[in-house]
Design an enzyme around this catalytic site. Structure first.
Site: not given
Length: 925
Positions: A305, A307, A398, A402-403, A406, A417, A426, A437, A451, A494, A499
């Protein structure tokens, strides 16, 4: 995180203990012992009779685990916490070869081991000579992986991620096929461990190859995805601008950013050439957000950017570039959460740089859509989503929390895992997403995950922690939507539902935080009183950081979660009850059951005071006895409750000079029984306090002290002033005892040579000029962190005094100088004779001229202080610090007083109504 990929291996197994049994205790030192399915102890707590010291770890392991002569535990980490505990983590070796997952931690307080937990395996007749070479095993690993492209074939991307072609580590691996079976021994296999990073189709994980047969024994996924992939159309490619990432000195600036999901936020950027880039050099070793430009690569390409005003007009485009602003701000807020709430410096607690890559093309990496985000073991990676029918660009707050969560798990519990450990892996990420959040954007839906990005019809979010069933998850262990863990974990299932089953542990945290009444899927009726998200988060992080191990199960989490609550809030506390009942609510374990014991402990004897200063005194007494066990002591100042201790010593702070005080002590046990009072001891504080010389750096913008660890002091600071007064943070130190000090420097960009010095006012005369009071120095270097040893002399005056930590550019500082670049920090140290770690003051003395009924709670307070008094509407209040400065005021009108912005310490609240006045001390956590 979950992904849909071609199956990597045909057989992979994971430890997944389904029960945590209690062993019969015959050792008089042991209070409780919990064992895993292989018969080995997973958690042992010790009673008052225990003679184990922290230095006795070899003896502890031999006596409690039956450690063999061919085995040894090597220390890999030592940490101290604010509760006075020291946690020493050890790795098991058999004849010099590491035993994978075999970690054990000793937890000590006041120099004594109070508990131990971990994973231990019975190793018999193990073969230690491989039949295959590392190269042969590596070729077997490639055959099982079946990828067409690997990261080591892309040297630029590999260098950016700090990855190298794996050479293979020879380890001993427990036979995962036996998991879930009661057994007398563990079938251990010699294996090569390879970190295989495939780029097409994308996957990364630790693959274990049998060193004798070449069979793939186990696959532990490193890449953690947000959810199951959703099919989507391929997005069009965008443009990118390449810029240099070198950060000029003093080029970091604040900027306004109109994010996609969280409105206008303040972010930190840097000037690079003539443009600004998304590089924050104020947090840890940096936070930087890059542009993958719709490729499946990790280039050093920046968003720019001109400015430094990152507006929607510029970035809310069809390319979704404003999503990069969310990713950058989300990483900053995630760093701030871990720093401010848990005292953690980035995800690894060592200031690791947080890198985020936006506009990553998952389709080009072999996925069915771009509807995902993941942590790849090194960096954050965000897909653009597909919009309607899928997700918007996956960079919401969020998702970032979350990531990166980990990554935190990797450096703490390192939960494998798959199966139950993978479900908790998880769930912890969802828990930290909710907490971040809640702290950074409290108007968002705390208990929904994803969400902001949700664009699928009939869905409000990816997951709901308050109602997991609404998004297809279970809320009860083994209940509706639960996926059986009696399966072979692969990417296509999974890894046995990590999950999906995470919803159960998510719901535990929700219930613990806000409370809930109901009946679960297995017919258990429950009623849980919530303790608030802040306390719940402290329990959850202690569980993840201190107690859980790689293959922990829900049952292990219950045992250790309760122990975490006991450590933080005491046996029988409301927090322990809520933690226990929240597990019961999700179908794990029994409800809390109080003891029927009605016999109180004996009264403490021999109460004495020593080392009295103008504001403090050290109390000590002889231990009480009980028919079960004494759990702690309550200290009283006159008739007012002053604080608690789990040992037979306590340091009283916050006293007034030249004032007479009377103290007494009562003992308590786990059933809540309280002893008669000890005899009283009278104390008169000394007349004056000392004043210390000033010392500071003129500028700490480019180099400063990032973290200091000494005794129980474990303080991470992000402040950039040349002097920081942390005297509210203290530790005990015993005469004749050696302590390690660790100082971690922080540099904005360029790494400079730094010199260090530490000073302690041993005779408490207000200076550091006496012989021996320059306790440690280190000549200028670029080493990070620096460590040294400080031994408290036997002549040191008992009581509290000052310790000064100084870092100066290019030379060793003196105690009272001002210098150009660097920083000085002051802390408090309490010199003791016995080395015990005492509790901080938690309540104060009430002084009133009125006769109204009065109560002040909770004390100590975290965010709100409640005042209960007749005719409350007629009173006004003032908050005053120990210097007499007014920090706040208002009317008492039935609402709690907000104390969230106060620093940790002791304060006065003064209530007035006409000629009536009430003054009471309170503590802010």
């Amino acid at each position: 995180m979950k992904r849909k990929l071609p199956k990597i291996i045909t057989a992979a197994f994971v430890l997944s203990f389904s029960v945590s049994a209690f062993a019969q205790v015959t050792d008089k030192q042991v209070k409780q012992k919990s064992v895993s399915e292989n018969g080995q102890p997973s958690l042992i707590t010790f009673n008052e009779l225990s003679s184990y010291k922290g230095s006795d770890y070899q003896r502890v392991f031999k006596e409690q685990l039956g450690l063999k002569d061919t085995q040894s535990f090597q220390k890999v980490r030592t940490e101290s916490d604010k509760q006075g505990y020291t946690h020493e983590k050890f790795q098991l070796y058999e004849q010099g070869i590491k035993v994978e997952f075999a970690n054990y931690t000793l937890h000590s307080k006041d120099g004594k081991v109070v508990s131990m937990n971990g994973e231990y395996y019975n190793i018999e007749n193990v073969k230690l000579s491989p039949s295959l070479s590392a190269d042969q095993a590596f070729n077997k690993a490639l055959q099982y992986t079946h990828a067409s492209e690997y990261l080591w074939e892309k040297p630029l991307d590999a260098a950016e991620l700090g990855y190298a072609k794996p050479k293979g580590e020879l380890v001993l691996l427990p036979n995962m096929e036996q998991q879930g079976e009661k057994r007398a021994g563990d079938n251990i296999r010699l294996a090569y461990k390879f970190d295989i990073y495939a780029t097409k189709p994308l996957s990364r994980g630790d693959l274990y190859i049998d060193a004798e047969t070449g069979k793939a024994l186990f696959y532990n996924a490193t890449i953690k995805h947000l959810h199951d992939n959703v099919h989507a159309k391929k997005a069009s490619a965008g443009s990118a601008v390449k810029n240099e990432t070198a950060l000029a000195k003093k080029a970091i600036v604040a900027a306004n950013a109109e994010t996609r999901y969280s409105g206008t936020q303040t972010i930190q950027t840097s000037l690079s050439g003539s443009s600004y880039i998304l590089l924050d050099g104020t947090r840890g070793n940096g936070i930087q957000t890059y542009n993958s430009a719709r490729t499946a690569t990790y280039p050093t390409t920046n968003f720019t950017d001109a400015d430094n005003n990152w507006t929607a007009a510029e970035y809310n485009n069809t390319n979704k570039d404003n999503g990069a602003l969310d990713a950058h701000w989300g990483a900053e807020m995630t760093y701030d959460y871990w720093s401010a709430v848990h005292g953690r410096n980035s995800y690894d607690d060592a200031g690791a740089k947080i890198k985020s890559y936006v506009h990553y093309n998952l389709i080009a990496a072999g996925y069915s859509s771009n509807n995902n985000a993941f942590w790849n073991g090194s960096v954050m990676t965000y897909g653009d989503g597909s919009g309607t029918g899928g997700f918007d660009i996956l960079t919401s707050l969020d998702v970032a929390g979350h990531e990166i969560g980990h990554a935190v798990c990797t450096y703490t519990a390192n939960l494998a895992y798959q199966k139950e450990s993978g479900a908790m892996n998880e769930a912890f990420s969802d828990i930290w997403a909710a907490c971040i959040e809640y702290r950074a954007a409290p108007t968002k839906s705390t208990w929904l995950v994803g969400e902001d990005i949700e664009r699928r019809s009939g869905h409000i979010a990816l997951r709901s922690m308050s109602n997991p069933k609404a998004e297809g998850q279970p809320d009860t262990y083994g209940g509706t939507n639960w996926i059986s863990v009696s399966c072979t974990p692969t990417s296509s299932n999974d890894y046995c539902g990590v999950h999906t089953n995470s919803g159960v542990f998510n719901h535990w945290f929700y219930i613990l935080s806000v409370g809930k009444t109901g009946t679960n899927d297995i017919g258990s009726s429950y009623s849980v009183t919530g303790i608030g998200i802040d306390k719940a988060a402290k329990i959850a992080f202690r569980l993840e950081d201190v107690y859980l191990t790689s293959n922990s199960t829900f049952a292990n989490a219950r045992t250790s979660g309760i122990q975490s609550a006991i450590d933080l809030y005491g046996a029988g506390s409301a927090e322990v009850i809520a933690t226990t009942n929240a597990f019961y609510a999700i179908g794990v374990g029994a409800a809390y059951s109080g003891s029927t014991d009605t016999t109180p402990p004996s009264a403490p004897t021999g109460l004495a005071a020593s080392g009295t200063t103008g504001t403090t005194t050290n109390l000590s007494w002889t231990a009480s006895t009980d028919n079960a066990a004494v759990t702690g002591y309550d200290i009283y100042q006159g008739t007012a409750f002053k604080g608690s201790s789990t040992t037979t010593t306590y340091t009283v702070t916050g006293l007034t000079p030249s004032t007479a005080y009377t103290f007494s002590v009562k003992a308590k046990d786990a059933a809540g029984n309280v002893s008669a009072s000890s005899s009283s001891v009278n104390v008169t504080t000394t007349a004056t306090s000392v004043t210390y010389c000033t010392s500071q750096g003129s500028s700490a913008a480019d180099e400063r002290i990032g973290k200091v660890v000494f005794g129980t002091i474990n303080n991470t600071s992000t402040a950039t002033t040349g002097y920081e007064n942390f005297t509210s943070i203290s530790t005990n130190a015993a005469r004749g005892t050696a302590y390690t000090i660790t100082i971690t420097p922080t540099w904005t960009s360029t790494i400079y040579n730094e010199g260090y010095a530490v000073f302690i006012d041993y005779n408490q005369d207000g200076d550091f000029s006496d012989s021996g009071e320059t306790v440690w120095t280190k000549t200028a270097s670029k080493t990070t962190p620096v460590t040294g040893t400080i031994t408290i002399p036997s002549t040191a005056t008992l009581g509290t005094t000052r310790i000064r930590v100084s870092m100066k550019y290019n030379s060793v500082p003196t105690a009272c100088e001002g210098f150009s670049y660097g920083q000085v920090e002051d802390y408090t140290i309490n010199i003791t004779a016995s080395g015990t770690l005492d509790q901080e003051v938690v309540a104060g003395l009430i002084e009133t001229t009125g006769t109204e009924k009065f109560a002040l709670y909770p004390n100590p307070a975290e965010t709100e202080l409640n005042v209960s008094i007749e005719e409350a509407d007629g009173y006004s209040y003032k908050i005053i610090n120990t210097l007499g400065q007014q920090l706040g005021s208002g009317k008492i009108a039935g609402n709690a007083v907000d104390v969230s912005k106060l620093s940790t310490g002791i304060y006065l609240i003064e209530l007035t109504s006409g000629d009536k006045k009430i003054v009471k001390k309170f503590a802010k956590k």
